[in-house]
Design an enzyme around this catalytic site. Structure first.
Site: not given
Ligand code: GRF
Length: 203
Positions: A63, A88, A107, A139
Site C-alpha cells: 500500500r 476505490m 460520496h 483526510t
Molecule cells: C459515484 O457514485 C461516486 O459518488 C462514488 O462512486 C461512484 C462512481 O461512479 N464514489 P462513476 O465512476 O463516477 O460513474
C-alpha cells in the site's frame, strides 16, 4: 495565465470524471486521469484527449509503495488539486503528504451519514426520506474530511439501491464540477481539519 490543473483518480465507469471534464469551464482544467486498474474511465479520458496514467494496485502489503507511485504520477503532471471520482482505494496519509495539494472526494450520501461501502443501501436500510451526495476534502479518516458541498434528493418508498443511486448520480454530476471549481478558484480551502471559506460561504 493557465487554469489550475486537476488530476482525477478513477477505478470504474467514470461518469463523474466525465462531468468534471465537461464542467472544467468553472475555473480549472483536467490535466491527467490516473487509474488503479484498466477501466472504462481511462478509455473515456483517452477519447477526450486527456493524458492517462495507470498505477496498478499491487495488493495490500504494498500500500505504501502504491501511495508513493500514485503521488509521483500526480505531482509529475503538476496537479494543483486531486479529485477522486469513483476511486476505490483508501488514500494513505503518505499520499496526502506527498502531493501537498487539496484532495477531494465525492460520496453518494449526506455525510457524515452512511460512510464507506454501499451508502445507498445503508440509506434505504436506515429508512431516511432524504439522501444525497457530498464533496469533501480527503483526510486520513475515510469519508470524514471537511465538507465542501452537498446536494439532497428525496428517497421514494419504492426505491431500490439502483434507483436511488441513479437519482443521486444526477446531482453528483452537477455538484462535483462546482465544488472543484470552488477549490481551484480559492473560494474554499482546508485549514487544519476545517473547511475555510474565503467569501460569503457556501450559500
Ligand atoms: C459515484 O457514485 C461516486 O459518488 C462514488 O462512486 C461512484 C462512481 O461512479 N464514489 P462513476 O465512476 O463516477 O460513474
Amino acid at each position: 495565465m493557465s487554469l489550475p490543473r486537476v488530476a482525477v483518480l478513477v477505478s470504474g465507469r467514470g461518469s463523474n470524471m466525465d462531468a468534471l471534464i465537461k464542467g472544467a469551464a468553472g475555473g480549472y482544467q483536467v490535466s491527467v486521469v490516473v487509474g488503479d486498474r484498466d477501466c472504462p474511465a481511462l478509455d473515456r479520458a483517452g477519447q477526450w484527449g486527456i493524458e492517462t496514467r495507470l498505477v496498478p494496485w499491487p495488493g495490500k502489503d504494498q500500500r505504501q509503495q502504491f501511495s508513493l507511485d500514485l503521488a509521483q504520477a500526480v505531482t509529475e503532471c503538476g496537479a494543483d488539486a486531486v479529485a477522486c471520482a469513483g476511486f476505490m482505494r483508501i488514500l494513505d496519509p503518505v499520499f496526502l503528504q506527498q502531493v501537498a495539494v487539496p484532495v477531494l472526494n465525492i460520496h453518494p450520501s449526506l455525510l457524515p451519514l452512511f460512510k464507506g461501502l454501499y451508502p445507498q443501501r445503508q440509506a434505504l436500510d436506515a429508512g431516511v426520506r432524504v439522501s444525497g451526495a457530498t464533496v469533501h476534502f480527503v483526510t486520513a479518516e475515510l469519508d470524514a474530511g471537511p465538507i465542501i458541498a452537498q446536494a439532497s434528493v428525496p428517497v421514494q418508498p419504492d426505491d431500490t439501491e439502483e434507483t436511488l443511486a441513479a437519482r443521486i448520480l444526477i446531482e453528483e454530476h452537477k455538484l462535483y464540477p462546482a465544488a472543484v471549481g470552488m477549490v481551484c478558484t480559492g473560494r474554499v480551502c482546508m485549514n487544519g481539519d476545517q473547511a475555510e471559506w474565503k467569501t460569503d460561504g457556501p450559500g
